[in-house]
Design an enzyme around this catalytic site. Structure first.
Site, mmCIF file in Angstrom:
data_model
loop_
_atom_site.group_PDB
_atom_site.id
_atom_site.type_symbol
_atom_site.label_atom_id
_atom_site.label_comp_id
_atom_site.label_asym_id
_atom_site.label_seq_id
_atom_site.Cartn_x
_atom_site.Cartn_y
_atom_site.Cartn_z
ATOM 1 N N GLU A 1 -30.503 31.269 -18.076
ATOM 2 C CA GLU A 1 -31.475 30.724 -19.024
ATOM 3 C C GLU A 1 -32.540 31.706 -19.524
ATOM 4 O O GLU A 1 -33.688 31.704 -19.052
ATOM 5 C CB GLU A 1 -32.166 29.506 -18.396
ATOM 6 N N GLU B 1 -24.926 23.720 -16.492
ATOM 7 C CA GLU B 1 -25.891 22.725 -16.010
ATOM 8 C C GLU B 1 -25.986 21.588 -17.014
ATOM 9 O O GLU B 1 -25.995 21.822 -18.239
ATOM 10 C CB GLU B 1 -27.306 23.319 -15.881
HETATM 11 C C1 BGP Z 1 -32.977 24.431 -15.526
HETATM 12 C C2 BGP Z 1 -32.852 25.366 -14.345
HETATM 13 C C3 BGP Z 1 -32.513 24.667 -13.084
HETATM 14 C C4 BGP Z 1 -33.194 23.323 -12.926
HETATM 15 C C5 BGP Z 1 -33.065 22.473 -14.177
HETATM 16 C C6 BGP Z 1 -33.791 21.150 -14.095
HETATM 17 O O1 BGP Z 1 -33.852 24.971 -16.463
HETATM 18 O O2 BGP Z 1 -31.872 26.354 -14.564
HETATM 19 O O3 BGP Z 1 -32.771 25.566 -12.049
HETATM 20 O O4 BGP Z 1 -34.486 23.491 -12.552
HETATM 21 O O5 BGP Z 1 -33.565 23.201 -15.266
HETATM 22 O O6 BGP Z 1 -34.418 20.741 -15.267
HETATM 23 P P1 BGP Z 1 -35.976 20.646 -15.542
HETATM 24 O O7 BGP Z 1 -36.355 21.854 -16.303
HETATM 25 O O8 BGP Z 1 -36.096 19.434 -16.379
HETATM 26 O O9 BGP Z 1 -36.681 20.526 -14.240
#
Ligand code: BGP
Length: 570
Positions: A234, A468
């Protein structure tokens, strides 16, 4: 449970039931039905390709724990997140969900769910315990500054991996393989050793060389068994949304939390432009060395590598020419700034000059010649696949300069708070959550489809993995993640969310996208970087009962989708 929350849950449930066609009652309102994908008429059962890789994802800092052994000795060196998490909420990842000690139990739960792949990340602080976690040899002076040692050819020398950390990853990989689960490694999921953050992390170009050596070490250690590799997680969230930007602000002597509300998206992008460039450069450097090793037979010949992007292709608020036009600009700039260099060897037309016109310091700190040679190199090393993390997407509209803004833009650097704001003068970006979207922004499977299509087009339909996707709710919003009286965890919202997104994937494949697999975020409730409140898991973790694992209803739903290799269209 307080009354407001009970009413809210009741309303949301009826909306879900209406949206999923389960059981509508007279009070039900359509839940953004326009956000659902429309399937071809007569669709009945939505089958996925035979080799589709249904999996699940986590990241080291969020699940491992294992910071100390029983005698209090450090099992890994410090990471920036040890500070971040504690600073924000007082919590930390010292234990997380203790996967470090319970990986066998967790792999068994994966096997029972039927998942065919497990995406996890390597913790550099665990793999390189000495020298403050640097993956290359060097010396540390009295003030803590690190100087790499170079060999006779002036090259960096790989550091020796920490045997205990190495054993952990070897055990995990072997356990996965023994259970028929494909290990999928993320090389960097944000938990840099603190020392590397102090050395400037991705603002410092030298870090990209150290990262390349680290990647090479990992390929050599695990590349005999691991087929799927992602380089960096990301670029947007790392550099702009959370820790990267906070590093930049701290370095400027600005308290990250007081400035958060004044940070517009373009300012955040501008502040991190050099780091964004280096992030992408690091990806290309890892791909280069990976392909060299693969060509020489040093790693599996069927191993593949790619980068994970966090994108959300915006929807235009209306069909007006102006809204459509700014939506295109937003998508090209905001998503293209990360994807175009990798797949087109260039930044989106006009984006660099636009940012520089806002503030001359918003630029990549390189000569034109170096920039163009970097882009040439990056464009030649895109990787073997592209990976996407998708949770939600914003709605974009044109906003005349004469309209007074209701508030300063809130592109906050604190994770989990998604809000609305301006982007590039007259582009208004709205990301209000809706019922099924929980705290991730709006539930929008059509946005998933649009994002997959956009990325597929931008990457010349190279193979794609979803690395994800999922949803988390918390007590400030809707809390459906509780152990019920019957001992189960009933999470119909999460199941509905997944179902909508599976349909979007099916449609994308049906429409020709080369989609190879899907990793749900996440199989386990985990440490959402700064708090355990946001529960994304298909498996509940009980912090009041020795981190006991309890599969939620969504776990069994996912299991049925995997078993049937598809789902019903209705
Ligand atoms: C992504 C990350 C993850 C996890 C996920 C959860 O950005 O790669 O590690 O944290 O987000 O989503 P949120 O950003 O809504 O907490």
């Amino acid at each position: 449970m307080n009354k407001t929350k009970t009413v809210l849950i009741g309303t949301v449930l009826s909306l879900v039931l209406a949206a999923t066609g389960c059981n509508s009652d007279s009070d039900s309102q359509p839940l953004s039905e326009s956000n659902e994908v429309s399937l071809p008429a007569g669709s009945n059962f939505l089958s996925f390709p035979n080799d589709f890789l249904w999996g699940s994802a986590t990241a080291a800092y969020q699940v491992e724990g294992g910071r100390y052994d029983e005698s209090g000795k450090k099992l890994r060196t410090d990471t920036y997140w040890d500070l971040m998490a504690t600073y924000q909420t007082g919590t930390n990842g010292d234990v997380a969900i203790d996967q470090y000690n319970r990986y066998q139990e967790d792999v068994a739960l994966m096997a029972k769910a039927g998942v065919k792949a497990y995406r996890f990340s390597l913790s550099m602080p665990r793999l390189f315990l000495t020298n403050n976690g640097f993956p290359v040899k060097g010396t540390i002076n009295a003030t803590g500054a690190f100087t790499p040692t170079l060999d006779a050819d002036g090259k960096l020398i790989p550091a020796e991996p920490n045997p205990i950390g190495l054993a952990y990853y070897n055990n995990l990989i072997d356990e996965l393989l023994a259970n028929g689960i494909e290990p999928a490694i993320t090389l960097f999921h944000w938990d840099f050793p603190l020392g590397m953050v102090k050395a400037g992390e991705f603002n410092n170009r030298a870090i990209t060389d150290q990262y390349q050596v680290y990647a090479q070490t990992a390929f050599k250690l695990f590349g005999d068994r691991v087929k799927i590799w992602t380089t960096l997680n990301e670029p947007f969230s790392y550099n702009v949304l959370n820790n990267g930007l906070s590093v930049a602000l701290r370095a400027d002597g600005v308290d990250q939390y007081s400035i958060a509300k004044y940070v517009t998206l373009e300012k955040a992008l501008g502040l991190r432009l050099t780091a964004i460039h280096n992030y992408i450069l690091a990806h290309a450097k890892a791909v280069e060395v990976f392909h060299k090793l693969r060509n020489s037979g040093a790693i599996r010949s069927d191993a593949q590598i790619g980068m994970t992007f966090d994108l959300g292709v915006a929807k235009s608020a209306s069909n007006s020419e102006k809204d459509l036009e700014v939506t295109k600009i937003y998508n090209d700039f905001k998503n293209g700034i990360f994807v175009y260099p990798v797949f087109k060897g260039r930044y989106p037309d006009g984006v660099l000059s636009k940012l520089a016109s806002i503030d001359p310091k918003y630029k990549i700190n390189l000569s034109d010649q170096q920039l163009s040679s970097d882009l040439d190199f990056i464009g030649k090393n895109p990787g073997d696949f592209v990976a996407l993390n998708y949770y939600s997407r914003p709605v974009v509209s044109y906003r005349a300069a004469s309209v007074s803004s209701p508030a300063v833009s809130f592109w906050t650097i604190q994770k989990g708070i998604m809000d609305s704001g301006t982007f590039l003068d007259n582009i208004w970006v709205d990301k209000q959550p809706n019922a099924l979207g929980g705290n991730n922004g709006p539930y929008d499977p059509q946005g998933f489809y649009d994002t997959i299509k956009w990325l597929s087009d931008a990457s010349n339909n190279i193979p794609m993995y979803i690395t994800e996707n999922g949803t988390g709710y918390n007590s400030a919003n809707i809390n459906e993640d509780n152990i019920a009286a019957d001992g189960g965890v009933h999470d119909p919202l999460r199941t509905a969310y997944l179902k909508g997104h599976f349909k979007a994937m099916w449609k994308a494949i049906h429409d020709g996208v080369n989609l190879k697999g899907y990793m749900v975020w996440s199989l386990f409730d985990n440490l959402e970087w700064t708090s355990f409140d946001k529960r994304f898991g298909l498996i509940y973790i009980d912090h009041n009962d020795n981190l006991k694992r309890t599969p939620k209803d969504s776990y069994y739903y996912y299991n049925s989708v995997i078993k049937n290799n598809g789902l019903s269209a209705n």
